[in-house]
Design an enzyme around this catalytic site. Structure first.
Site, short mmCIF file in Angstrom:
data_model
loop_
_atom_site.label_atom_id
_atom_site.label_comp_id
_atom_site.label_asym_id
_atom_site.label_seq_id
_atom_site.Cartn_x
_atom_site.Cartn_y
_atom_site.Cartn_z
N ASN A 147 27.41 47.38 89.93
CA ASN A 147 28.48 48.17 90.24
C ASN A 147 29.36 48.13 88.97
OD1 ASN A 147 29.25 45.37 89.57
ND2 ASN A 147 30.12 44.86 91.87
N GLN A 314 41.18 33.34 93.98
CA GLN A 314 40.81 34.24 94.81
C GLN A 314 40.43 33.82 96.21
OE1 GLN A 314 40.07 38.17 92.20
NE2 GLN A 314 38.43 37.76 93.64
N HIS A 333 40.79 42.61 95.04
CA HIS A 333 39.52 42.76 94.27
C HIS A 333 38.56 43.74 95.00
CE1 HIS A 333 36.25 40.41 91.70
NE2 HIS A 333 36.23 41.74 91.73
P1 NDP Z 1 28.01 43.17 80.67
O1 NDP Z 1 27.04 41.89 80.51
O2 NDP Z 1 27.05 44.36 80.48
O3 NDP Z 1 28.92 43.01 79.47
C1 NDP Z 1 29.88 42.00 79.24
C2 NDP Z 1 30.19 42.26 77.62
O4 NDP Z 1 31.16 41.03 77.43
C3 NDP Z 1 28.64 42.06 76.62
O5 NDP Z 1 28.85 43.10 75.71
C4 NDP Z 1 29.20 40.46 76.11
O6 NDP Z 1 28.96 40.49 74.74
C5 NDP Z 1 30.69 40.71 75.96
N1 NDP Z 1 31.40 39.58 75.64
C6 NDP Z 1 31.06 38.14 76.32
N2 NDP Z 1 31.79 37.39 75.68
C7 NDP Z 1 32.71 38.20 74.82
C8 NDP Z 1 33.79 37.48 73.94
N3 NDP Z 1 34.27 36.58 73.72
N4 NDP Z 1 34.41 38.56 73.28
C9 NDP Z 1 33.98 39.83 73.36
N5 NDP Z 1 33.11 40.37 74.05
C10 NDP Z 1 32.60 39.36 75.08
O7 NDP Z 1 28.78 43.04 82.03
P2 NDP Z 1 29.36 44.30 82.69
O8 NDP Z 1 30.03 44.93 81.56
O9 NDP Z 1 28.53 44.82 83.65
O10 NDP Z 1 30.47 43.27 83.42
C11 NDP Z 1 31.38 42.57 82.67
C12 NDP Z 1 32.33 41.62 83.67
O11 NDP Z 1 33.24 42.57 84.49
C13 NDP Z 1 31.69 40.92 84.55
O12 NDP Z 1 31.02 39.53 83.87
C14 NDP Z 1 32.72 40.62 85.65
O13 NDP Z 1 33.40 39.55 85.29
C15 NDP Z 1 33.44 41.68 85.65
N6 NDP Z 1 33.04 42.79 86.77
C16 NDP Z 1 34.20 43.08 87.68
C17 NDP Z 1 33.95 43.78 88.79
C18 NDP Z 1 35.23 44.05 89.81
O14 NDP Z 1 34.66 44.33 91.17
N7 NDP Z 1 36.39 44.02 89.21
C19 NDP Z 1 32.65 44.11 89.24
C20 NDP Z 1 31.61 43.83 88.04
C21 NDP Z 1 31.94 43.39 87.10
P3 NDP Z 1 27.45 40.29 74.41
O15 NDP Z 1 26.50 40.44 75.47
O16 NDP Z 1 27.32 41.32 73.21
O17 NDP Z 1 27.36 38.84 73.75
#
Ligand code: NDP
Length: 400
Positions: A147, A314, A333
Site C-alpha cells: 500500500n 489506535q 487510519h
Molecule cells: P520503506 O521501508 O520503503 O521506507 C522507509 C524509509 O524510512 C527507508 O528509506 C528508511 O531508511 C527510512 N528511515 C528509517 N529510519 C529513519 C530515520 N531515523 N530517519 C530518516 N529516515 C529513516 O517503507 P514505506 O515507504 O513503504 O513505508 C514507510 C512507513 O509508512 C511504514 O513503516 C509505515 O509506518 C507507514 N505506512 C503507513 C500507512 C498508512 O496507511 N498510513 C500504510 C503503509 C505504510 P533506510 O531504509 O534507507 O535505512
C-alpha cells in the site's frame, strides 16, 4: 492444526457487504522498481471487495479451513478479557492490520507461548514489540510495498487540501454559505513552495515523484542517500538531518517507520525549527510526533496545518486533542486500506501463510524479524527496540 488469530476492523455500520460504487479495481502486477505484487497459489476473493473488516476475513477462511486450520477473526483487541487476549495463549499465527492494530507487547507475547509468526496485513510492524519478538524467535512479516503507492497518493491529496484550505471551504458549502473571503484567507498555491520528506523509501520517493510536476522545490532526509542519478532525475536536495530539512521547507511530510530512532522525532524543539506557518503531513505513524506539541503549534500559528491518518494509540481516545485542534485535516487510519490496497495485502497475507504452512521461505523483502534478528526490509528500515509503550490506552476508546 494451527490456530490463526486475525484481528480486523469492524464491519460497516450499515452491514456487510456494502454496496460497491465500482465493479473492479485495476490489476497491478509490479511495483516501481520491478518487485512483483503478491503471488499466492490462488485467491478466494474478488479484488475490490471489502476484505479488511471482520466479515471480509481477508478472504482467508476457506483456504485455512480446507487445510484443517482454525481461523479466529475478531475486532475485540484491547484490554484484559478481550477476545484477542483470550485466544492468544493458543495462537500460532497472529494477523493484524496497522489500521486497527492488535498491539503485541512483551506482556502479550509472554502470554502466547505457541506464537511463531506475526503478520502485518499492510506495512509497518511497530505495533509488535520487535525486541521481544527478536528475543522469543518469533518471525514478523509484512506485505512490503502493498500500500505504499496508496499512501503516497494520500499524502499528495493532504498537502493540497491543507495548502489550498480545501476542507474548511467544503464545509462552507455544506453549511449553505458563500463567504469567499473566509475560504481564501488561509489559501495558497503549492507552486514555488519547498516540500520535504523525512525518509525517501517506497512512500517517500513516490511522493517526491508525484510532486515533481507541481513545480515545487523538493527535499529529503534519510538514513541512506538515494542513488545520484535518482536525485538528479527528481531534482531533489538531500539534507543529512531532519533539523536541516525542516528549516528550509514550507511543507514537510513524514514517511519513515516508527522505531526507537523516530519516536517523538517531531517534538516541541524540532517543530520550533520549522518555518512559521509550515504544514506537516504525517501518514507514517502518530507516535513520530509529540501529540501535545502538534496541538500547541497549531494554536500558536507555528504550524499552519497538520494532516494525516495515523494516531497513537489506535483507535484514538474520543478526547484525543488531534480530533479538535485547529486547522487539521485528520482522518481515521485509512490511507493504506483503500479497496485497491486491500486486494494486494490480503493476497500478500495469504502468500506469507502458504509459505509458513508449507515450510517454504517467506520472501526476503517481507521479513521484518526472523531468526532472532531484524531481517529483510526490517534490517534496512528499522532499529531494534520497542515502540508499543502506552498502547494499552487504546482500550479507552471502547470503554468511553
Ligand atoms: P520503506 O521501508 O520503503 O521506507 C522507509 C524509509 O524510512 C527507508 O528509506 C528508511 O531508511 C527510512 N528511515 C528509517 N529510519 C529513519 C530515520 N531515523 N530517519 C530518516 N529516515 C529513516 O517503507 P514505506 O515507504 O513503504 O513505508 C514507510 C512507513 O509508512 C511504514 O513503516 C509505515 O509506518 C507507514 N505506512 C503507513 C500507512 C498508512 O496507511 N498510513 C500504510 C503503509 C505504510 P533506510 O531504509 O534507507 O535505512
Amino acid at each position: 492444526m494451527a490456530n490463526v488469530l486475525c484481528v480486523l476492523y469492524d464491519d460497516p455500520a450499515e452491514g456487510y457487504p456494502p454496496p460497491y460504487p465500482r465493479d473492479d479495481v485495476p490489476q497491478i502486477d509490479r511495483y516501481p522498481g520491478g518487485q512483483t505484487t503478491p503471488s499466492p497459489e490462488r485467491l478466494d476473493f474478488r479484488p475490490g471487495e471489502l476484505l479488511g473488516c471482520v466479515s471480509g476475513e481477508l478472504g482467508l477462511r476457506s483456504f485455512l479451513e480446507q487445510r484443517g486450520h482454525r481461523l479466529i477473526v475478531t475486532s475485540d483487541k484491547d484490554g484484559p478479557g478481550s477476545q484477542f487476549e483470550r485466544e492468544l495463549p493458543e495462537a500460532e499465527v497472529v494477523i493484524s492490520q496497522p489500521f486497527w492494530p492488535a498491539y503485541l507487547t512483551a506482556e502479550r507475547i509472554a502470554q502466547a507461548p505457541k506464537l511463531k509468526l506475526a503478520i502485518t496485513a499492510g506495512i509497518g510492524s511497530d505495533h509488535v514489540d520487535l525486541q521481544a519478538a527478536i528475543e522469543r524467535g518469533i518471525t514478523v512479516a509484512e506485505v512490503t510495498y502493498s500500500n505504499s503507492i496508496s499512501v503516497s497518493e494520500h499524502v499528495v491529496m493532504m498537502i493540497l487540501a491543507l495548502v489550498r484550505n480545501y476542507l474548511p471551504s467544503h464545509q462552507v458549502v455544506r453549511e449553505g454559505g458563500w463567504n469567499i473571503a473566509d475560504c481564501v484567507s488561509r489559501s495558497y498555491d503549492l507552486e514555488g513552495m519547498q516540500v520535504g520528506t523525512v525518509a525517501a523509501g517506497r512512500i517517500g520517493s513516490a511522493v517526491l515523484r508525484r510532486l515533481k510536476p507541481f513545480e515545487v522545490g523538493l527535499h529529503y532526509t534519510d538514513r541512506h542517500r538515494l542513488p545520484e542519478a535518482e536525485e538528479r532525475e527528481l531534482g531533489v536536495t538531500f539534507h543529512p538531518t531532519a533539523e536541516e530539512l525542516v528549516e528550509v521547507c514550507d511543507v514537510v511530510t513524514i514517511n519513515a517507520p516508527l522505531h526507537p530512532e523516530t519516536e517523538h522525532l517531531f517534538d516541541e524543539r524540532l517543530i520550533g525549527r520549522m518555518k512559521r506557518g509550515a504544514y506537516l503531513v504525517n501518514t507514517a505513524r502518530g507516535k513520530i510526533c509529540d501529540r501535545d506539541a502538534v496541538a500547541r503549534a497549531l494554536e500558536s500559528g507555528q504550524l499552519a496545518g497538520y494532516a494525516g491518518d495515523v494516531w497513537f494509540p489506535q483507535p484514538a481516545p474520543r478526547d484525543h486533542p488531534w480530533r479538535t485542534m485547529p486547522h487539521h485535516g485528520m482522518t481515521p487510519h485509512v490511507s493504506g486500506t483503500s479497496l485497491s490496497a486491500q486486494a494486494r495485502y490480503a493476497a500478500g497475507t495469504r502468500e506469507i501463510l502458504e509459505c509458513f504452512l508449507d515450510g517454504r521461505p517467506i520472501r526476503e523483502e517481507y521479513l521484518i524479524v526472523d531468526g532472532g534478528r531484524l531481517a529483510g526490509a526490517g534490517a534496512h528500515a528499522y532499529s531494534p527496540g520497542d515502540a508499543t509503550g502506552g498502547s494499552a490506552e487504546a482500550a479507552r476508546f471502547s470503554a468511553s
